[in-house]
Design a protein around this motif. Structure first.
Motif, PDB file in Angstrom:
ATOM      1  N   ALA A  41       0.808  -1.226   0.000  1.00  0.00           N
ATOM      2  CA  ALA A  41       0.000   0.000   0.000  1.00  0.00           C
ATOM      3  C   ALA A  41       0.838   1.271   0.000  1.00  0.00           C
ATOM      4  O   ALA A  41       0.423   2.292  -0.569  1.00  0.00           O
ATOM      5  N   GLU A  42       2.016   1.245   0.631  1.00  0.00           N
ATOM      6  CA  GLU A  42       2.864   2.438   0.676  1.00  0.00           C
ATOM      7  C   GLU A  42       3.675   2.611  -0.605  1.00  0.00           C
ATOM      8  O   GLU A  42       4.206   3.697  -0.864  1.00  0.00           O
ATOM      9  N   ASP A  43       3.771   1.534  -1.384  1.00  0.00           N
ATOM     10  CA  ASP A  43       4.626   1.558  -2.572  1.00  0.00           C
ATOM     11  C   ASP A  43       3.858   1.856  -3.856  1.00  0.00           C
ATOM     12  O   ASP A  43       4.395   2.481  -4.772  1.00  0.00           O
ATOM     13  N   ILE A  44       2.619   1.376  -3.936  1.00  0.00           N
ATOM     14  CA  ILE A  44       1.910   1.397  -5.217  1.00  0.00           C
ATOM     15  C   ILE A  44       0.483   1.907  -5.064  1.00  0.00           C
ATOM     16  O   ILE A  44      -0.112   1.864  -3.988  1.00  0.00           O
ATOM     17  N   THR A  45      -0.042   2.402  -6.164  1.00  0.00           N
ATOM     18  CA  THR A  45      -1.482   2.551  -6.346  1.00  0.00           C
ATOM     19  C   THR A  45      -1.868   1.546  -7.420  1.00  0.00           C
ATOM     20  O   THR A  45      -1.413   1.646  -8.558  1.00  0.00           O
ATOM     21  N   LEU A  46      -2.642   0.552  -7.026  1.00  0.00           N
ATOM     22  CA  LEU A  46      -3.004  -0.544  -7.922  1.00  0.00           C
ATOM     23  C   LEU A  46      -4.424  -0.349  -8.423  1.00  0.00           C
ATOM     24  O   LEU A  46      -5.364  -0.266  -7.630  1.00  0.00           O
ATOM     25  N   THR A  47      -4.571  -0.253  -9.722  1.00  0.00           N
ATOM     26  CA  THR A  47      -5.880  -0.183 -10.354  1.00  0.00           C
ATOM     27  C   THR A  47      -6.185  -1.524 -11.000  1.00  0.00           C
ATOM     28  O   THR A  47      -5.312  -2.126 -11.639  1.00  0.00           O
ATOM     29  N   ALA A  48      -7.403  -2.000 -10.799  1.00  0.00           N
ATOM     30  CA  ALA A  48      -7.821  -3.277 -11.370  1.00  0.00           C
ATOM     31  C   ALA A  48      -9.247  -3.143 -11.882  1.00  0.00           C
ATOM     32  O   ALA A  48     -10.026  -2.338 -11.374  1.00  0.00           O
ATOM     33  N   PHE A  49      -9.574  -3.941 -12.896  1.00  0.00           N
ATOM     34  CA  PHE A  49     -10.934  -3.916 -13.434  1.00  0.00           C
ATOM     35  C   PHE A  49     -11.511  -5.331 -13.430  1.00  0.00           C
ATOM     36  O   PHE A  49     -10.777  -6.318 -13.407  1.00  0.00           O
ATOM     37  N   ASP A  50     -12.838  -5.396 -13.430  1.00  0.00           N
ATOM     38  CA  ASP A  50     -13.531  -6.677 -13.527  1.00  0.00           C
ATOM     39  C   ASP A  50     -13.690  -7.039 -15.001  1.00  0.00           C
ATOM     40  O   ASP A  50     -14.268  -6.261 -15.778  1.00  0.00           O
ATOM     41  N   MET A  51     -13.187  -8.217 -15.379  1.00  0.00           N
ATOM     42  CA  MET A  51     -13.395  -8.661 -16.747  1.00  0.00           C
ATOM     43  C   MET A  51     -14.891  -8.895 -16.997  1.00  0.00           C
ATOM     44  O   MET A  51     -15.687  -9.026 -16.057  1.00  0.00           O
ATOM     45  N   LEU A  52     -15.275  -8.931 -18.257  1.00  0.00           N
ATOM     46  CA  LEU A  52     -16.665  -9.238 -18.603  1.00  0.00           C
ATOM     47  C   LEU A  52     -17.108 -10.544 -17.961  1.00  0.00           C
ATOM     48  O   LEU A  52     -16.336 -11.505 -17.871  1.00  0.00           O
ATOM     49  N   SER A  53     -18.343 -10.586 -17.492  1.00  0.00           N
ATOM     50  CA  SER A  53     -18.936 -11.738 -16.801  1.00  0.00           C
ATOM     51  C   SER A  53     -18.331 -11.978 -15.422  1.00  0.00           C
ATOM     52  O   SER A  53     -18.535 -13.040 -14.826  1.00  0.00           O
ATOM     53  N   HIS A  54     -17.600 -11.011 -14.903  1.00  0.00           N
ATOM     54  CA  HIS A  54     -16.990 -11.120 -13.582  1.00  0.00           C
ATOM     55  C   HIS A  54     -17.313  -9.870 -12.766  1.00  0.00           C
ATOM     56  O   HIS A  54     -17.404  -8.760 -13.310  1.00  0.00           O
TER      57      HIS A  54
END
Length: 266
Positions: A41-54
């Protein structure tokens, strides 16, 4: 962007200076990265998305190529140079993203990429073993038993615990919702219908790449990692001792340590 990709859900974790974009595995969702993101958490900002049907993204309508549609969804979030990370099917999506926008991918980490076409070309005997293990899954699918198909798939590729009967019904329902995309992706993953391995196709992927597998994962995964390492211009492969296919979830600290070491020279 196609209408199919309207409403793709994404979220971010952490507040560190390093920008990371991550693509989850099949039958999961963007929240699967929470454990890793908390460790870093102190090192990165992580962006993630939900794939289709998820997760909170819409269902795939069966039109177009599932892998390429999800790559398109990820590319819509790729607006500045990032470290790109993908797991399992999500790793194959991340690879396609790196092929399409190499100038926006600072580094590429592929965790347990299920591009079985690599093993089909390099080690067909090893691929045959996992195909044999998958036959009960295929039979359940052909019989129209969605729950059994999902249960057997989770047994082969999931974390092992908790067992299917002990999972909350909401989670089982979410996994069954996503399950149909897996047999639909056979041509993409096993036959390379998107020509990821065609001569010259991987030439744009010149950024540093890390291939990560678990020592306890099916042996085909190590073969795929070695095969991709040979095909990429700046890649190396590592194995996490005692980890299986779901290592970003089950071994977030070890995964974080690998990423820190990989990114340190940058």
């Amino acid at each position: 962007m196609t209408d199919q990709l309207d409403g793709i859900f994404s979220r971010s974790f952490g507040q560190g200076p390093r920008q990371v974009l991550a693509v989850h595995c099949s039958l999961a969702h963007s929240g699967a990265w929470r454990g890793l993101a908390e460790v870093m958490a102190e090192d990165i900002t992580l962006t993630a998305f939900d794939m289709l049907s998820h997760g909170r993204s819409p269902d795939w309508d069966g039109q177009g190529n599932y892998q390429l549609l999800n790559a398109e969804a990820g590319l819509a979030l790729l607006t500045e140079p990032v470290d790109l990370v993908g797991h399992s099917f999500g790793a194959t999506v991340a690879l396609r993203m790196a092929m399409a926008r190499p100038h926006l991918v600072r580094s590429l980490t592929l965790i347990e990429p299920v591009l079985f076409a690599v093993a089909r070309a390099d080690a067909p005997d090893v691929l045959a073993a996992v195909e044999a293990d998958s036959r009960p899954i295929d039979a359940a699918w052909e019989a129209g038993d969605l729950e059994l198909t999902t249960r057997l798939f989770n047994r082969l590729w999931g974390p092992g615990e908790p067992k299917w009967p002990d999972l909350p019904q909401q989670l089982r329902d979410a996994m069954m919702r996503a399950m149909p995309v897996i047999p639909s992706s056979y041509g993409t993953l096993y036959l390379d219908e998107n020509a990821t391995l065609a001569p010259g196709a991987l030439d744009p992927v010149t950024m540093p790449a890390l291939l990560v597998t678990g020592s306890d994962s099916p042996p085909v995964m190590a073969e795929i990692a070695r095969g991709l390492t040979r095909r990429l211009s700046d890649a190396r492969a590592v194995s996490v001792p005692g980890a299986g296919h779901m290592l970003p979830v089950t071994h977030p600290k070890e995964t974080a340590d690998l990423l820190r070491g990989f990114w340190q020279p940058a």
